[in-house]
Design an enzyme around this catalytic site. Structure first.
Site, short mmCIF file in Angstrom:
data_model
loop_
_atom_site.label_atom_id
_atom_site.label_comp_id
_atom_site.label_asym_id
_atom_site.label_seq_id
_atom_site.Cartn_x
_atom_site.Cartn_y
_atom_site.Cartn_z
N GLU A 75 -3.33 -6.27 -1.42
CA GLU A 75 -3.72 -4.89 -1.12
C GLU A 75 -2.71 -4.22 -0.20
O GLU A 75 -2.41 -3.03 -0.35
CB GLU A 75 -5.12 -4.82 -0.50
CG GLU A 75 -5.55 -3.38 -0.30
CD GLU A 75 -7.03 -3.14 -0.41
OE1 GLU A 75 -7.42 -1.98 -0.21
OE2 GLU A 75 -7.80 -4.07 -0.70
N THR A 76 -2.13 -4.96 0.71
CA THR A 76 -1.11 -4.40 1.60
C THR A 76 0.09 -3.92 0.79
O THR A 76 0.54 -2.79 0.93
CB THR A 76 -0.67 -5.44 2.64
OG1 THR A 76 -1.80 -5.80 3.45
CG2 THR A 76 0.44 -4.90 3.53
#
Length: 160
Positions: A75-76
């Site tokens: 997700e980062t």
């Protein structure tokens, strides 16, 4: 990103954010959670984001890399790509994350590479492939982000 890490950004991105007085490395960092987990972004552009994370400290009780840690890395990286695609007038907010875990990792670093599947006006979707030190696929993830307009309060947070 505990110690100072130099992220490679395209020059046009550096120029765009510098004109706004925005701290680009802070804005496109791993954030508080990613920092605690040792995520480091190595390269960042709208078409490719690369980052690493140590397995040590991010394991589940059996000593394997925790699936949630892979999700944080995915997700980062996907969010950074979506933010760069959206530009300085947009903020990327994750709305869907899917992770398939292929194999365990017990040590070393895992590396994630996020590449776009879709780059639209209001959404961006990235595939994130996470591999171990032997270049074996550990996880495949897909992240879709909503690209929303920057609000006045967001600008203050962006400047740090």
């Amino acid at each position: 990103m505990g110690e100072k890490n130099t992220v490679k950004f395209p020059q046009e991105v550096i120029d765009e954010y510098a004109a706004l007085g925005v701290d680009l490395p802070a804005l496109f960092s791993a954030g508080d959670l990613g920092t605690r987990m040792g995520v480091e972004i190595k390269e960042a552009a709208a078409d490719r984001v690369v980052g690493t994370m140590p397995v040590e400290g991010n394991t589940q009780p059996y000593g394997l890399l925790h699936g949630g840690a892979s999700a944080v890395l995915a997700e980062t990286l996907g969010s950074v790509g979506a933010m760069l695609h959206g530009g300085s007038g947009k903020i990327a907010v994750g709305v869907d994350l899917n992770c398939t875990h292929h194999r365990g990792a017990r040590s070393g670093l895992v590396t994630g590479v996020a590449t776009p599947v879709h780059q639209g006006r209001s959404t961006a979707t990235y595939e994130i492939v996470i591999t171990d030190d032997q270049d074996r696929r550990v996880c495949t993830a897909r992240l879709t982000c909503l690209l929303r307009d920057v609000n006045p309060g967001d600008e203050a947070r962006m400047r740090g």
